[in-house]
Design an enzyme around this catalytic site. Structure first.
Site, PDB file in Angstrom:
ATOM      1  N   TYR A   1      -3.959   2.015  16.186  1.00  0.00           N
ATOM      2  CA  TYR A   1      -2.964   2.115  16.937  1.00  0.00           C
ATOM      3  C   TYR A   1      -3.090   2.005  18.301  1.00  0.00           C
ATOM      4  O   TYR A   1      -2.111   1.492  19.115  1.00  0.00           O
ATOM      5  CB  TYR A   1      -2.008   3.393  16.535  1.00  0.00           C
ATOM      6  CG  TYR A   1      -1.504   3.614  15.145  1.00  0.00           C
ATOM      7  CD1 TYR A   1      -0.152   2.936  14.883  1.00  0.00           C
ATOM      8  CD2 TYR A   1      -2.263   3.873  13.872  1.00  0.00           C
ATOM      9  CE1 TYR A   1       0.535   3.007  13.614  1.00  0.00           C
ATOM     10  CE2 TYR A   1      -1.679   3.902  12.749  1.00  0.00           C
ATOM     11  CZ  TYR A   1      -0.273   3.250  12.697  1.00  0.00           C
ATOM     12  OH  TYR A   1       0.294   3.487  11.401  1.00  0.00           O
TER      13      TYR A   1
ATOM     14  N   HIS B   1      -2.441  10.968   1.086  1.00  0.00           N
ATOM     15  CA  HIS B   1      -2.104  10.713   2.252  1.00  0.00           C
ATOM     16  C   HIS B   1      -1.098  12.052   2.647  1.00  0.00           C
ATOM     17  O   HIS B   1      -0.111  12.292   2.667  1.00  0.00           O
ATOM     18  CB  HIS B   1      -1.044   9.817   2.228  1.00  0.00           C
ATOM     19  CG  HIS B   1      -0.481   8.785   3.519  1.00  0.00           C
ATOM     20  ND1 HIS B   1      -0.774   7.717   3.888  1.00  0.00           N
ATOM     21  CD2 HIS B   1      -0.160   9.553   4.853  1.00  0.00           C
ATOM     22  CE1 HIS B   1      -0.427   7.436   5.013  1.00  0.00           C
ATOM     23  NE2 HIS B   1       0.014   8.543   5.705  1.00  0.00           N
TER      24      HIS B   1
ATOM     25  N   GLU C   1      -3.106   0.094   8.167  1.00  0.00           N
ATOM     26  CA  GLU C   1      -2.173   0.302   8.987  1.00  0.00           C
ATOM     27  C   GLU C   1      -2.191  -0.211  10.498  1.00  0.00           C
ATOM     28  O   GLU C   1      -3.285  -0.046  10.894  1.00  0.00           O
ATOM     29  CB  GLU C   1      -2.195   1.960   9.158  1.00  0.00           C
ATOM     30  CG  GLU C   1      -1.358   2.536   7.771  1.00  0.00           C
ATOM     31  CD  GLU C   1      -1.298   4.011   8.117  1.00  0.00           C
ATOM     32  OE1 GLU C   1      -1.094   4.481   9.432  1.00  0.00           O
ATOM     33  OE2 GLU C   1      -1.232   4.749   7.270  1.00  0.00           O
TER      34      GLU C   1
ATOM     35  N   GLU D   1      -6.756   8.686   6.524  1.00  0.00           N
ATOM     36  CA  GLU D   1      -7.213   9.422   7.912  1.00  0.00           C
ATOM     37  C   GLU D   1      -7.495  10.633   7.793  1.00  0.00           C
ATOM     38  O   GLU D   1      -6.806  11.615   8.097  1.00  0.00           O
ATOM     39  CB  GLU D   1      -5.753   9.207   8.822  1.00  0.00           C
ATOM     40  CG  GLU D   1      -5.127   7.687   8.966  1.00  0.00           C
ATOM     41  CD  GLU D   1      -4.125   7.677   9.987  1.00  0.00           C
ATOM     42  OE1 GLU D   1      -3.496   8.764  10.344  1.00  0.00           O
ATOM     43  OE2 GLU D   1      -3.610   6.529  10.278  1.00  0.00           O
TER      44      GLU D   1
ATOM     45  N   ARG E   1       0.651  -1.095   0.060  1.00  0.00           N
ATOM     46  CA  ARG E   1       0.185  -0.016   0.133  1.00  0.00           C
ATOM     47  C   ARG E   1       1.039   1.241   0.020  1.00  0.00           C
ATOM     48  O   ARG E   1       1.636   1.425   0.996  1.00  0.00           O
ATOM     49  CB  ARG E   1      -0.915  -0.205   1.132  1.00  0.00           C
ATOM     50  CG  ARG E   1      -1.751   1.291   1.245  1.00  0.00           C
ATOM     51  CD  ARG E   1      -2.839   1.104   2.643  1.00  0.00           C
ATOM     52  NE  ARG E   1      -3.592   2.103   2.726  1.00  0.00           N
ATOM     53  CZ  ARG E   1      -3.289   3.268   3.761  1.00  0.00           C
ATOM     54  NH1 ARG E   1      -2.412   2.881   4.753  1.00  0.00           N
ATOM     55  NH2 ARG E   1      -3.981   4.221   3.677  1.00  0.00           N
TER      56      ARG E   1
ATOM     57  N   ASN F   1      -7.382   2.049  10.221  1.00  0.00           N
ATOM     58  CA  ASN F   1      -6.174   2.012  10.769  1.00  0.00           C
ATOM     59  C   ASN F   1      -6.026   2.175  12.254  1.00  0.00           C
ATOM     60  O   ASN F   1      -6.872   2.789  12.848  1.00  0.00           O
ATOM     61  CB  ASN F   1      -5.423   3.460  10.397  1.00  0.00           C
ATOM     62  CG  ASN F   1      -4.986   3.503   9.052  1.00  0.00           C
ATOM     63  OD1 ASN F   1      -5.111   2.427   8.158  1.00  0.00           O
ATOM     64  ND2 ASN F   1      -4.235   4.578   8.394  1.00  0.00           N
TER      65      ASN F   1
HETATM   66  O1  IFM Z   1       3.093   7.791  10.099  1.00  0.00           O
HETATM   67  C1  IFM Z   1       1.673   7.560  10.203  1.00  0.00           C
HETATM   68  C2  IFM Z   1       1.063   7.483   8.942  1.00  0.00           C
HETATM   69  O2  IFM Z   1       1.387   8.523   7.987  1.00  0.00           O
HETATM   70  C3  IFM Z   1      -0.485   7.753   9.046  1.00  0.00           C
HETATM   71  N1  IFM Z   1      -0.982   7.034  10.126  1.00  0.00           N
HETATM   72  C4  IFM Z   1      -0.312   6.778  11.412  1.00  0.00           C
HETATM   73  C5  IFM Z   1       1.267   6.769  11.034  1.00  0.00           C
HETATM   74  C6  IFM Z   1       2.271   6.770  12.582  1.00  0.00           C
HETATM   75  O3  IFM Z   1       1.939   8.006  12.995  1.00  0.00           O
END
Ligand code: IFM
Length: 477
Positions: free
Chosen positions: A311, A136, A382, A181, A92, A309
């Site tokens: 985290y 992005h 992600e 995002e 990706r 995504n």
């Molecule tokens: O590096 C970023 C990415 O560009 C977008 N999502 C989160 C990642 C980590 O912060």
């Protein structure tokens, strides 16, 4: 709409000692143009908001910029070979808008498009499925000068750009993500100002969020008309939001942050409306007068897939008692109207970004999207972690990152077992890169980059991930 190339995930899990993923599960890794390409002034590329921002003193740690980054623009064939060595099924990447349409309007730049054509061909030659993200975060600076995302016209410019990329690459790319995002583009870019273009106005942030989604809807319509077989989606960054206590005031704080972080995007994109409570929370910030008839129907144009995504989790508490809230126009914040909600740390292990490590949150997030919003195929587009790495004897043994991936893949497997149609997973990131306002000080890669020599060293996590891909799963515990 069902996904033709990947069979349904549900009910096909091997429940033995190994955790085996469904056949055809799409194993990948992700990057983004400004974070890796470099060659910022080559091949007809014009500045994006991130070039301007990173070259503005005090915006990025150590004054780092993406001018050279990982020099991927010049090293692309070697990087694709590296992906092939890892056995990636998909890669990706994002297209830099100012590289393929300098200034953000007008004709295509053949040299810019040629780079992506070569990249896609190289991927296909190695049997790696290209997954293209259109946006992005690198808005052409000229469009920012004309008002940026708070200006409605930017949405139409985005759809034109999408068409131009589809004309050039639509014959060889199946998977398309419009935005990556949009919360970050809108609320960090125009709310707190921590990201480019570095503006701080809550009303602008809300308008930006709307116009990003409008641009997404218009782009999907354009792509669908010209490339009917393409798989079209959007990627949102989602967080479970948990109240810090049983206090109803904390629950209300969680509702507010969930509204801004998650439902601001999920509801328009997948239900065609803004949540009423979110609109009420934003009363002081905006009257939503920028929303025109028909916008929400455009935003909710049917998709083929949704990218998530993931985290970390947000844990929040009600505003501290006795502290008067700064009005939104005086306090730059990425939470307009809810600036005074407190973000609480629980003392659980964190990554180098100080983000709590919370793998069960991935199960919660995927289940929520599926159970509350859509039956569409989902992809984790992600997931990953920054840790401080060290090269010892030419090797990088990143056991913390490996453990993070392992825990989150177990969570992904659990979500599938619970009925979530999860069809793929993309590690963030293939390689260390420019981590936005943190510059090169945070490393998310499975491949180490020596920024002085551009040497690449696959870390332990990369070798481990290659094995996961090879066996289509994880060893049992
Ligand atoms: O590096 C970023 C990415 O560009 C977008 N999502 C989160 C990642 C980590 O912060």
């Amino acid at each position: 709409m069902s996904n033709p190339s990947h069979p349904p995930a549900v009910g096909v899990l091997d429940q033995g000692p190994e955790l085996i993923f469904p056949p055809g599960f799409l194993w990948g890794a992700a990057t983004a143009a400004y974070q890796i390409e470099g060659a910022a002034t080559e091949g007809g590329r014009t500045p994006s908001i991130w070039d301007t921002f990173s070259h503005t003193e005090g915006r990025v740690v150590n004054g780092h910029t993406g001018d050279v980054a990982c020099d991927h623009y010049h090293r692309m064939p070697d990087d694709v070979r590296l992906m092939a060595d890892l056995g990636l099924k998909s890669y990706r990447f994002s297209v830099a808008w100012p590289r393929v349409q300098p200034g953000g309007s007008g004709p295509a730049n053949a040299e810019g498009l040629d780079f992506y054509r070569r990249l896609v061909d190289e991927l296909l030659t190695h049997g790696i499925e290209p997954w293209l993200t259109l946006y992005h975060w690198d808005l052409p600076q000229q469009l920012e000068d004309a008002g940026g995302w708070p200006a409605r016209d930017t949405a139409s410019r985005f759809a034109d750009y999408a068409q131009l990329v589809a004309d050039a690459l639509g014959d060889r790319v199946t998977y398309w993500t419009t935005l990556n995002e949009p919360w970050c583009s809108a609320f960090l870019g125009y709310g707190s100002g921590a990201h480019a273009p570095g503006r701080s106005d809550g009303a602008d942030a809300v308008r930006a969020g709307h116009h990003l989604m409008l641009g997404h809807g218009l782009a999907v319509q354009a792509l669908r008309a010209s490339r009917p077989r393409a798989q079209l989606g959007v990627t949102v960054n989602l967080y479970p939001v948990t109240p810090a206590s049983d206090d109803p005031a904390d629950a209300d704080a969680a509702r507010r942050i969930d509204g801004l972080a998650n439902r601001f995007f999920l509801d328009p994109l997948l239900r065609g409306s803004y949540p009423a409570d979110l609109v009420a929370d934003l009363t002081e910030v905006t009257d939503f007068g920028h929303v025109r008839d028909g916008d929400l129907a455009t935003i909710a144009t049917p998709l083929d897939l949704v990218g998530v995504n993931y985290y970390s989790r947000h844990v929040v508490a009600a505003p501290a008692e006795g502290v008067e809230r700064e009005p939104y126009w005086r306090a730059p914040s990425c939470w307009p109207g809810s600036e005074d909600v407190r973000f609480v740390t629980r003392g659980v292990p964190v990554t180098d970004m100080d983000w709590e490590i919370d793998a069960p949150g991935l199960v919660e997030t995927l289940r929520r999207v599926h159970e509350e919003y859509t039956n569409l195929p989902l992809y984790v587009t992600e997931n990953g972690s920054a840790f401080v790495d060290e090269v010892v004897d030419g090797k990088v043994d990143d056991i913390d990152r490996l453990a993070y991936f392992d825990a989150h893949l177990r969570a992904a497997h659990e979500a599938i077992a619970a009925g979530v149609p999860l069809h793929g997973y993309f590690a963030w990131s293939l390689m260390d890169n420019f981590e936005w306002a943190w510059g090169y000080t945070k490393r998310f890669g499975m491949v180490w980059i020596d920024y002085d020599t551009q040497l690449r060293i696959p870390k332990s996590s990369a070798r481990w991930y290659a094995e996961v891909i090879r066996r289509n799963g994880l060893a049992g515990q």
